[in-house]
Design a protein around this motif. Sequence first.
Motif, short mmCIF file in Angstrom:
data_model
loop_
_atom_site.label_atom_id
_atom_site.label_comp_id
_atom_site.label_asym_id
_atom_site.label_seq_id
_atom_site.Cartn_x
_atom_site.Cartn_y
_atom_site.Cartn_z
N PHE A 75 0.83 -1.20 0.00
CA PHE A 75 0.00 0.00 0.00
C PHE A 75 0.86 1.25 0.00
O PHE A 75 0.54 2.24 -0.66
CB PHE A 75 -0.93 0.01 1.20
N TYR A 76 1.98 1.21 0.74
CA TYR A 76 2.89 2.34 0.69
C TYR A 76 3.45 2.53 -0.72
O TYR A 76 3.64 3.66 -1.17
CB TYR A 76 4.03 2.16 1.68
N SER A 103 4.06 5.65 -5.36
CA SER A 103 4.17 5.69 -6.82
C SER A 103 3.12 6.62 -7.42
O SER A 103 3.37 7.28 -8.43
CB SER A 103 4.05 4.29 -7.42
N GLY A 104 1.95 6.69 -6.82
CA GLY A 104 0.94 7.66 -7.26
C GLY A 104 1.40 9.09 -7.03
O GLY A 104 1.19 9.96 -7.87
N LEU A 123 -5.41 10.56 -13.24
CA LEU A 123 -5.20 9.12 -13.05
C LEU A 123 -4.28 8.84 -11.87
O LEU A 123 -4.50 7.88 -11.13
CB LEU A 123 -4.62 8.50 -14.32
N SER A 124 -3.26 9.66 -11.66
CA SER A 124 -2.39 9.44 -10.51
C SER A 124 -3.12 9.74 -9.20
O SER A 124 -2.90 9.05 -8.21
CB SER A 124 -1.13 10.28 -10.63
N LEU A 125 -4.01 10.72 -9.20
CA LEU A 125 -4.81 10.99 -8.00
C LEU A 125 -5.75 9.83 -7.69
O LEU A 125 -5.94 9.45 -6.53
CB LEU A 125 -5.61 12.28 -8.17
N GLU A 126 -6.32 9.23 -8.72
CA GLU A 126 -7.18 8.07 -8.50
C GLU A 126 -6.38 6.87 -8.01
O GLU A 126 -6.88 6.07 -7.21
CB GLU A 126 -7.95 7.71 -9.77
N LEU A 169 -7.06 4.90 -4.56
CA LEU A 169 -7.21 3.44 -4.53
C LEU A 169 -6.27 2.81 -3.51
O LEU A 169 -6.67 1.91 -2.76
CB LEU A 169 -6.96 2.86 -5.91
N GLY A 170 -5.04 3.27 -3.46
CA GLY A 170 -4.10 2.76 -2.46
C GLY A 170 -4.54 3.07 -1.05
O GLY A 170 -4.45 2.23 -0.15
#
Length: 96
Positions: free
Chosen positions: A9-10, A15-16, A32-35, A39-40
């Motif tokens: 999860f980290y 990575s996001g 997309l990176s915010l989503e 999600l993480g």
Amino acid sequence: MLIFYKYMFYFFILSGLWSFVSKRKHLLSTLLSLEFIVLGLFFYIFFVLLFYFELYFLMYFLTFGVCEGALGLSILVAMIRSHGNDYFNSFNMLQC
């Protein structure tokens, strides 16, 4: 085995964040990176709250995540309609 999930999860979140910071040319890639970050965070909160049997908070978190996605897509559509693309370089604040 649970420690592996914690580091996974980290990895999702970091990575996001890296993708959000490094790819700032297009609005779609930042959305997309915010989503991916949301999600993480969702999976991390799910496994933390699974031990406490309090999963009602996840519904609130998903609601805010969906609202964030819908708001981002509406901004993307408005930007494409007004400027023709989603490049941040072609977006001039003085024209608005």
